[in-house]
Design an enzyme around this catalytic site. Sequence first.
Site, PDB file in Angstrom:
ATOM      1  CG  LEU A  18      -1.939  -1.141   1.325  1.00  3.46           C
ATOM      2  CD1 LEU A  18      -2.720  -1.052   2.631  1.00  3.46           C
ATOM      3  CD2 LEU A  18      -2.888  -1.128   0.132  1.00  3.46           C
ATOM      4  N   GLY A  19       2.109   1.130   0.358  1.00  2.00           N
ATOM      5  CA  GLY A  19       2.995   2.293   0.398  1.00  2.00           C
ATOM      6  C   GLY A  19       4.350   1.890   0.950  1.00  2.00           C
ATOM      7  CD  GLU A  20       8.987  -0.611  -0.179  1.00  3.53           C
ATOM      8  OE1 GLU A  20      10.091  -1.118   0.065  1.00  3.53           O
ATOM      9  OE2 GLU A  20       8.180  -1.075  -1.008  1.00  3.53           O
ATOM     10  CB  SER A  22      13.975   5.639   3.483  1.00  5.67           C
ATOM     11  OG  SER A  22      13.543   6.371   4.622  1.00  5.67           O
ATOM     12  CE  LYS A  25       8.421  -4.445   4.103  1.00  4.60           C
ATOM     13  NZ  LYS A  25       9.237  -5.331   3.247  1.00  4.60           N
ATOM     14  CG  ASP A 136       1.712  14.943   9.345  1.00  2.77           C
ATOM     15  OD1 ASP A 136       1.722  15.923   8.568  1.00  2.77           O
ATOM     16  OD2 ASP A 136       2.139  13.828   9.022  1.00  2.77           O
TER      17      ASP A 136
END
Length: 335
Positions: A18-20, A22, A25, A136
């Site tokens: 779904l996302g990664e 550095s 993830k 955030d």
Amino acid sequence: MDDAEVLKKRGYIMGINLGEGSYAKVKSAYSDRLKCNVAVKIIDKKKAPRDFLERFLPREIEMLARVKHHAIIKTYEIFETSDGKVFIVTELGVQGDLLEFIKRRGALPEDVARKMFRQLASAIKYCHELDIVHRDLKCENLLLDKEYNIKLTDFGFSRRLARDEDGRVILSKTFCGSAAYAAPEVLQGIPYQPKVYDIWSLGVVLFIMVCGSMPYDDSNIKKMLKLQKEHRVHFPRSKVLSVECKDLIYRMLQPDVTRRLCIDEVLMHVWMQDPKSVSDTTLSKPGESSHHQNQIKALYGKESGPEPSDNEQVIQEERHADLDKLSEQVQRTSL
């Protein structure tokens, strides 16, 4: 042992990426115990910077374990492996995040935006009453469940308020978040009241909801700050918004921190009052379709947004260009 094997031993079948980043993830997974799909954030402590490991990760884990609210993403499990990986298993926002939703469907009608924003504001009220600040708030951190309810996520910059011996809040000096959503006092490097910072970000989020674009262009921070400090908020001519909606946004995007609304004032604002709305404190039972869900489906359909007329085509293109620019801004403007 790889991540899939670790999860399998805990009763999860790992799915798609779904996302990664550095050192972290996010994967989808199916939970045998919960009988549903979940999101799994996997943090590799060996690759993470020391500041993150010493300050932000412990705070995030503490906040996730503490907060329990219907408009905040539910945390099911947090565990760490012997090789230094932290797994955070949470509820999955199956409809994606709010930014992607608006990019696909366009700006939200005020009645839909009101329901979603009330859910978000109630989550922030809950946090602020616990002396927790998010710091955030942005559309990418607002996930949508299967019935298009808001689920606040990503508490990586959150923290408990610190107070002095007289009980007064100690100002924050950590300048976190994204410039596109940051209050002018944060952009200027001035120690700030964290709760007041959250309110500014809420104003940016509501502007995006009803306008489909950003209130300020952060490609030139100096120019953006000038506009913010002059309290200039320009609403797109292509959008017809109620005076009450504009007033709420204007009061949240108040550069004078002593005059900016608090979360109770946001919730009590006249635009937020709608006797016909479904209460944001109740969720539909599993399998039932909520009024909120039906309303969004009626407006947009399941797979695609409303077809623009010939007269609306230029407006649609401008709006999508604004949001494409917004995506680029968010990628480059972490503070």
